[in-house]
Structure formats: structure tokens, C-alpha cells
Design an enzyme around this catalytic site. Sequence first.
Site, PDB file in Angstrom:
ATOM      1  CB  SER A   1      -0.899  -0.055   1.228  1.00 39.38           C
ATOM      2  OG  SER A   1      -1.779   1.031   1.217  1.00 39.38           O
ATOM      3  CB  CYS A   2       0.393   4.805  -0.145  1.00 38.44           C
ATOM      4  SG  CYS A   2      -0.767   5.228   1.128  1.00 38.44           S
ATOM      5  CB  ILE A   3       1.987   4.126   4.910  1.00 39.30           C
ATOM      6  CG1 ILE A   3       0.543   3.615   5.032  1.00 39.30           C
ATOM      7  CG2 ILE A   3       2.053   5.620   4.814  1.00 39.30           C
ATOM      8  CD1 ILE A   3      -0.166   4.014   6.291  1.00 39.30           C
TER       9      ILE A   3
END
Lengths: 417, 103
Positions: free
Chosen positions: B101-103
Site C-alpha cells: 500500500s502507500c505506507i
Amino acid sequence: MKKLVILGAGTAGTMMLNKLYKKLPKQEWEIIIIDKDPNHYYQPGFLFVPFGIYSKEEIVKPKAKFFPKGIQAIWDEVEKVGPKEQRVYLKSHPPIDYDLLLIATGCTPDPEETPGLQGKYWQKDIFSFYDYEGACLLADRLAEWEGGELVINIADMPIKCPPAPLEFAFLAEAFFTEKGLRDKVNVTFVTPMSGAFTKPVASRMLEGLLSERNIKVEADFYLERVDNDKKCIVSYDDREIPFDLLVTIPVNKGATLVGDSDLGDDDLHYAETDKETLQSKKYPNIFVLGDATDLPASKAGAVAHFEGEVLTDNIMDFLAGRPLSARFDGHSNCFIETGYGKASVIDFNYDVQPLPGKFPIPGIGPLSLLGITRINHWGKLAFKWAYWNMLLKGRSFPISTHMSMAGKKREEELEEA
Amino acid sequence: MSEVLIAGKAVQVNEEGYLTDMEQWDEAVACEIAEELNIVLGPKHMEVIHYLRQQCQTGKTLNIRRIGKSGVVDIKSFYKLFPGGPLKNASKIAGIPKPASCI
């Protein structure tokens, strides 16, 4: 007169309408925007509604308020695009021909994709906060809830605003602590990913928060169904997690019309889009932005904003018959609420993972990338004003379209430290 | 990022042991990574792994749903082939990036 038709008047569509209205010669171009819902929702606000931080009224305004004067808006459902005949078919209006089409139809959670999700507990003990109604109903339920197993579950990726489920977990933990109920609530975060954090540097810097707050994580859990008799969620490898209150992030899907119009995949309905130019991979006079694309970027307003800058340049190139010159690098940034009046900030692109540093002014800030600070939280709250007054109107922010390494610590530096 | 020897071959891996260049992969590398994950690769595993590599080459984001609808393997069998975390384990064995995911 040539016609530009924009499908979708959400964040991406409204912003592009404002940008292109200023760019396209008015004597040559007629612009038409089509959407089925005349209300614009400030979607980042949905996260705060369940905890009473934002009132319902603060996050809804009429879409038309953000359109330039004299724009023709059609409030109707788009049934299909005929890319070959360059025509848009509507449910209750005659079809509309276009010369240039912009698809900004977004994505939406679809609870019907998961068996049992909309069973007897739907909107009684199972809620989705990704829409206005769901966020309001959850606010009412949280206000009276006396505790038990709170389970937050992402059904599948990709989803709109990927950090929001985790932010919800942090805010819920803080909410129950502040209410004096924390010892009666277990918070479990259930994800199909390998963990709550998946990027190495962000994981190292933020993972400690989860144990600190006593939030349990169940990873690699791919939701198959909800068992309404046992009141639990069940994964494909037969794990069962019981809940008293389930906050679900259902499977997200693009607009059905994308799948029905030969523009993208017919399963999740995301439009096949060139990840750098934002042109449809199928038809050159169709461009796509925001959550509607199949780009490997986050589905988030910030992405739509950065894409908007690139897309405006490329559309002007396209209309002038020049090769498309602007390239989108996957730039995204977002605030991550961590509860207790603090937040973190991330800034990244296709190739660079979120790294620590100062943002947006290198060395100064005032925001701290991957830090957990009050200023970051104030930044998130202040963003609401910027969203309504700058972003939707297509105005520029003091943040460059392409991600900058200035002010960030490089991975190599972090390894040496 | 560091260089390690897998099945006698020098390959670049990231800190989680995922290959950073999918072109450095071969089936022997796959078998050795699988062994570390306590998986013995059979023909079905290989079919899935080749499918994942081919999807990755086209630039598509992989998710379990798409794999389940690919006709190559259904989701339950995917879990049985690569127990625990099928997508992350299969990706590691296939020499492609970890789904993130993005983090």
C-alpha cells in the site's frame, strides 16, 4: 463548436473543469460536465464524522457552486460511452457527442461483492464510513456503543484513500480512551496486505504506534464472507475473527460504465490509462484521471491534483497536434491522523517510498514527513479550507507537481544512521 | 539493497529479501526462496508464478481478486499453494516486488 465532455464532477472532474475552462478558447469549445449527484462531499471529512469531529453539514456543498459561470451541467447517470462514435449515452437525456472526453468517474465501495456483508447486522453493527450516509450512521452507533470487539477490515485492495482505515483505527482508539471506555474495547485491524504498514521506512518509523496503542493487527487476511450466525468475518484460509462492531472497507470498484464501454477491465471497472500521460490506452481522444484510472498510484485527491497539472498540459498538446509532453510520476501526499490531536505526513511517488524529512519547505517544514506532530494535524484540518477554495477551483498549491527529494532523507542515509 | 547468493547466483535483494530486478530470476532461484518459506514448488506453483511475472511485466497491480478470476488458480487453492500470505509469498518466489500500500 467542439465539445469537451467531462464525466464526473467529483474532486478530479471539477478541478479539470476549472483548469480547462481557463485554457480552452470559449468561441471554439463548449464544455459539458455530467454527474448523477448534485452534492459534493468533502471525502477526507468522512473519517472525522464518526467521531463527531466534523458535523455532517460541514462536508457537503452543492457541486454547481464550484463550476465556472455559464457551464452546462447535466445531472444524470451515464449508461455508456460509445468511443467509436464519440458519444455518451445517458439514462434520462438524449445522447451527447464529444470531440474530447475526460473520465473522472472515481471509485466506490461495493458491499454487495462480499457475501453476508449486507446481512442482518448491516448498518446495525456493520458500517462503512466511506460514504456520507454510512459515516453519519456510524457516528450515531459509536456515540452509544458500550464496548466489545471493534474490528476494522479492508476487504480488498486497491481502495480509495489507502491510509484511512488505519487512521480510523488510531482515531477510534483515542476516542474510546478519551471516553473512558478503552478497557472495554479491543481494537483489531484486519488487512489483506502483509501488515498495517507495507513500506519499509514507514514501517520502521510508525509501526511502534500500533503496540503502543494496543491495536492488534491480523495480516494477510483476505475476506471471503461474513458469517452472520457466528457474527464473524471469515477469510479464504478459514480464519474467523469475531466482532461486536465491524467497520468494513468493502471492495472498491470503478464506475460500471467504464467496464461496459470497452475502456478498461470488466471486473473492477478501472479505465486502462497510460501511467505517465494519462491518456486512455484504448482511444486517443479520451483522458482519465483520479480514482477512475488503473494506475499503480494511490486513489486520493492529492493524486488527482498532481495529475491535473500534467493532464492540462497534455490535453493542450493533444489539441494542438503535438506529442504529449507532460509526465505524471505517481506523486502523492497525504496526512495520516494518529489520534490525540497529532498526525503524520507522507510524500512519495511511483518509485520513491515515503521518507522522513521536512515538508513542503525543505529543512523548514512546517510539516514533518513520517513524524507525529500537532502541526501535521493542524495541517490536515487546514486542508479542508484549501480543498474547497483552491483545489476544486484548480488553483496551484505551493507544492511541485513532481515529487521532490529536497528536504527528504534518502534511504542510503537512513541505512547509515 | 544488498547482493546475495541464491542457488549459486548473485542477485540483488531489498531488505525484505525481494528481488529488485525481476530479470535476475530463474526457476532455481525460485526454488531456493520457496525453500526458505517452507514451500516445495510443484508444477501448479510454477504456473501461478509465471502468471504473476507476466502480469507484473504488463505493469498491472496484482491483487488476490484478479488472480482468483484469472482462471489460473482460485483463491482457496492460492492460499493452499502459498500458505499464510499467498500474494506476498508468491511474489517473493516469483522475483517481483512485494504488493504494498502507500505506507
